[in-house]
Design a protein around this motif. Structure first.
Motif, PDB file in Angstrom:
ATOM      1  N   ALA A  99       0.829  -1.202   0.000  1.00 40.32           N
ATOM      2  CA  ALA A  99       0.000   0.000   0.000  1.00 40.32           C
ATOM      3  C   ALA A  99       0.865   1.254   0.000  1.00 40.32           C
ATOM      4  O   ALA A  99       0.584   2.225  -0.709  1.00 40.32           O
ATOM      5  N   ALA A 100       1.921   1.243   0.795  1.00 38.34           N
ATOM      6  CA  ALA A 100       2.827   2.391   0.848  1.00 38.34           C
ATOM      7  C   ALA A 100       3.514   2.602  -0.502  1.00 38.34           C
ATOM      8  O   ALA A 100       3.728   3.746  -0.933  1.00 38.34           O
ATOM      9  N   LYS A 101       3.834   1.510  -1.184  1.00 35.27           N
ATOM     10  CA  LYS A 101       4.474   1.606  -2.497  1.00 35.27           C
ATOM     11  C   LYS A 101       3.519   2.159  -3.531  1.00 35.27           C
ATOM     12  O   LYS A 101       3.882   2.994  -4.359  1.00 35.27           O
ATOM     13  N   TRP A 102       2.279   1.721  -3.515  1.00 36.32           N
ATOM     14  CA  TRP A 102       1.296   2.126  -4.522  1.00 36.32           C
ATOM     15  C   TRP A 102       0.809   3.555  -4.319  1.00 36.32           C
ATOM     16  O   TRP A 102       0.602   4.290  -5.280  1.00 36.32           O
ATOM     17  N   PHE A 103       0.600   3.951  -3.054  1.00 39.87           N
ATOM     18  CA  PHE A 103      -0.025   5.241  -2.772  1.00 39.87           C
ATOM     19  C   PHE A 103       0.938   6.286  -2.196  1.00 39.87           C
ATOM     20  O   PHE A 103       0.542   7.414  -1.952  1.00 39.87           O
ATOM     21  N   GLY A 104       2.185   5.897  -1.948  1.00 40.10           N
ATOM     22  CA  GLY A 104       3.133   6.827  -1.349  1.00 40.10           C
ATOM     23  C   GLY A 104       3.143   6.751   0.162  1.00 40.10           C
ATOM     24  O   GLY A 104       4.128   7.110   0.804  1.00 40.10           O
ATOM     25  N   ALA A 105       2.059   6.290   0.753  1.00 38.51           N
ATOM     26  CA  ALA A 105       1.943   6.073   2.193  1.00 38.51           C
ATOM     27  C   ALA A 105       0.818   5.076   2.413  1.00 38.51           C
ATOM     28  O   ALA A 105      -0.143   5.039   1.645  1.00 38.51           O
ATOM     29  N   ALA A 106       0.951   4.261   3.424  1.00 38.65           N
ATOM     30  CA  ALA A 106      -0.088   3.269   3.704  1.00 38.65           C
ATOM     31  C   ALA A 106      -1.382   3.977   4.108  1.00 38.65           C
ATOM     32  O   ALA A 106      -1.360   4.898   4.919  1.00 38.65           O
ATOM     33  N   PHE A 144      -8.689  18.420   1.048  1.00 42.58           N
ATOM     34  CA  PHE A 144      -7.353  17.856   1.273  1.00 42.58           C
ATOM     35  C   PHE A 144      -6.539  18.068  -0.002  1.00 42.58           C
ATOM     36  O   PHE A 144      -6.454  17.184  -0.848  1.00 42.58           O
ATOM     37  N   PRO A 145      -5.939  19.253  -0.182  1.00 43.64           N
ATOM     38  CA  PRO A 145      -5.169  19.535  -1.407  1.00 43.64           C
ATOM     39  C   PRO A 145      -4.022  18.541  -1.587  1.00 43.64           C
ATOM     40  O   PRO A 145      -3.427  18.074  -0.615  1.00 43.64           O
ATOM     41  N   SER A 146      -3.745  18.206  -2.823  1.00 49.55           N
ATOM     42  CA  SER A 146      -2.682  17.261  -3.192  1.00 49.55           C
ATOM     43  C   SER A 146      -2.936  15.882  -2.584  1.00 49.55           C
ATOM     44  O   SER A 146      -2.015  15.192  -2.156  1.00 49.55           O
ATOM     45  N   VAL A 147      -4.185  15.487  -2.536  1.00 52.22           N
ATOM     46  CA  VAL A 147      -4.547  14.193  -1.971  1.00 52.22           C
ATOM     47  C   VAL A 147      -3.863  13.067  -2.733  1.00 52.22           C
ATOM     48  O   VAL A 147      -3.681  13.141  -3.949  1.00 52.22           O
ATOM     49  N   GLY A 148      -3.450  12.028  -2.017  1.00 49.55           N
ATOM     50  CA  GLY A 148      -2.737  10.925  -2.642  1.00 49.55           C
ATOM     51  C   GLY A 148      -3.595   9.709  -2.868  1.00 49.55           C
ATOM     52  O   GLY A 148      -3.077   8.605  -3.011  1.00 49.55           O
ATOM     53  N   MET A 149      -4.897   9.888  -2.905  1.00 53.86           N
ATOM     54  CA  MET A 149      -5.815   8.766  -3.042  1.00 53.86           C
ATOM     55  C   MET A 149      -6.689   8.951  -4.272  1.00 53.86           C
ATOM     56  O   MET A 149      -7.067  10.074  -4.601  1.00 53.86           O
ATOM     57  N   PRO A 150      -7.009   7.873  -4.979  1.00 55.88           N
ATOM     58  CA  PRO A 150      -7.907   7.990  -6.133  1.00 55.88           C
ATOM     59  C   PRO A 150      -9.345   8.251  -5.675  1.00 55.88           C
ATOM     60  O   PRO A 150      -9.688   8.041  -4.504  1.00 55.88           O
ATOM     61  N   HIS A 151     -10.155   8.707  -6.594  1.00 53.04           N
ATOM     62  CA  HIS A 151     -11.567   8.952  -6.286  1.00 53.04           C
ATOM     63  C   HIS A 151     -12.309   7.640  -6.503  1.00 53.04           C
ATOM     64  O   HIS A 151     -12.887   7.388  -7.560  1.00 53.04           O
ATOM     65  N   VAL A 152     -12.344   6.811  -5.469  1.00 51.27           N
ATOM     66  CA  VAL A 152     -12.908   5.468  -5.612  1.00 51.27           C
ATOM     67  C   VAL A 152     -14.420   5.497  -5.790  1.00 51.27           C
ATOM     68  O   VAL A 152     -15.016   4.492  -6.216  1.00 51.27           O
ATOM     69  N   LEU A 153     -15.049   6.619  -5.485  1.00 46.22           N
ATOM     70  CA  LEU A 153     -16.499   6.742  -5.621  1.00 46.22           C
ATOM     71  C   LEU A 153     -16.901   7.477  -6.902  1.00 46.22           C
ATOM     72  O   LEU A 153     -18.046   7.900  -7.046  1.00 46.22           O
ATOM     73  N   GLN A 154     -15.966   7.612  -7.832  1.00 45.97           N
ATOM     74  CA  GLN A 154     -16.242   8.337  -9.070  1.00 45.97           C
ATOM     75  C   GLN A 154     -17.369   7.697  -9.859  1.00 45.97           C
ATOM     76  O   GLN A 154     -18.172   8.386 -10.497  1.00 45.97           O
ATOM     77  N   GLY A 155     -17.462   6.369  -9.816  1.00 43.75           N
ATOM     78  CA  GLY A 155     -18.536   5.693 -10.535  1.00 43.75           C
ATOM     79  C   GLY A 155     -19.908   6.057  -9.999  1.00 43.75           C
ATOM     80  O   GLY A 155     -20.903   5.967 -10.730  1.00 43.75           O
ATOM     81  N   LEU A 156     -19.970   6.471  -8.749  1.00 42.47           N
ATOM     82  CA  LEU A 156     -21.246   6.876  -8.155  1.00 42.47           C
ATOM     83  C   LEU A 156     -21.497   8.363  -8.353  1.00 42.47           C
ATOM     84  O   LEU A 156     -22.590   8.769  -8.758  1.00 42.47           O
ATOM     85  N   GLN A 157     -20.491   9.174  -8.043  1.00 40.78           N
ATOM     86  CA  GLN A 157     -20.660  10.632  -8.121  1.00 40.78           C
ATOM     87  C   GLN A 157     -20.488  11.173  -9.529  1.00 40.78           C
ATOM     88  O   GLN A 157     -21.156  12.133  -9.925  1.00 40.78           O
ATOM     89  N   GLY A 158     -19.604  10.575 -10.296  1.00 42.14           N
ATOM     90  CA  GLY A 158     -19.144  11.190 -11.521  1.00 42.14           C
ATOM     91  C   GLY A 158     -17.857  11.940 -11.234  1.00 42.14           C
ATOM     92  O   GLY A 158     -17.291  11.831 -10.147  1.00 42.14           O
TER      93      GLY A 158
END
Length: 232
Positions: A99-106, A144-158
């Protein structure tokens, strides 16, 4: 207790960085911890969209099932995906190093996030993603500017796209704006519950304690008058 302290030590700095002096308007979450149907929908949302990376490892499946009036069979069949037993902690299965490798931090454990940042912050964060091609996952966040996480709810929100005037136009998504707002309110409510599962019990007990103290004060007052009536 040691694991709990470690979680606070790791969670607080990351959330402090999220604040970073960046003043934003936080929308009111209007969470109702008495609405167990909403909390169960929030549990469903968390388990299907968040638990792949995040855990709530300081609560147990059976306690959640009891508090939210979920049968053991429903809890196992609908919300348990890691092969855990009903009495075990709600941990995820993603290796911390990967997780730390993929996202920069666990990804942090979220059991206490509501107690650290509050319901309004979580609710606004969940609604704050927007398109930003400069970011590794193609999105940024107004809270949270410069967030390191994908928008996993994009399929719901757009995907909200920022316009020149600072407003956002959302395209795609399987939910209407109102449906997404309610879904995020449900998810926020579940995280608030996770951070303090005995809040309603504690508040109810507090009224009984205040009532006892009030009655005791009256008894003590008249007892004091009886004892001291012959002194003066």
């Amino acid at each position: 207790m040691k694991k709990l302290l470690i979680a606070l030590v790791t969670l607080v700095p990351s959330l402090a960085m999220a604040a970073g002096g960046h003043n934003v308007h936080l929308e009111s979450a209007n969470v109702d911890l008495r609405d167990t149907a909403s909390l169960e929908r929030g549990l469903d949302m968390f388990q299907h969209y968040c638990s792949g990376c995040h855990s709530t490892q300081y609560q147990r499946y059976d306690r959640v099932a009891t508090d939210l009036n979920i049968s053991v069979d429903d809890m196992r069949n609908k919300y348990m995906f890691t092969g855990a037993k009903i009495g075990e902690l709600m941990e995820n299965s993603i290796p911390t190093a990967d997780a730390a490798k993929w996202f920069g931090a666990a990804p942090p454990d979220l059991t206490l996030v509501a107690r650290v940042r509050g319901a309004d912050w979580i609710y606004s964060y969940l609604k704050g993603f927007y398109a930003d091609e400069s970011r590794p996952f193609g999105v940024n966040n107004t809270v949270f500017p410069s967030v390191g996480m994908p928008h996993v709810l994009q399929g719901l929100q757009g995907l909200p796209v920022k316009q020149e005037d600072g407003t956002f136009v959302t395209t795609g998504g399987s939910m209407t704006a109102e449906e997404y707002d309610q879904a995020m309110r449900d998810l926020t409510g579940f995280l608030v519950y996770s951070g303090d599962p005995v809040k309603l019990e504690r508040e109810a007990l507090g009224w009984w304690v205040l009532g006892f103290l009030f009655i005791f004060f009256i008894i003590a007052y008249f007892l004091k008058k009886e004892y001291w009536k012959d002194v003066h």
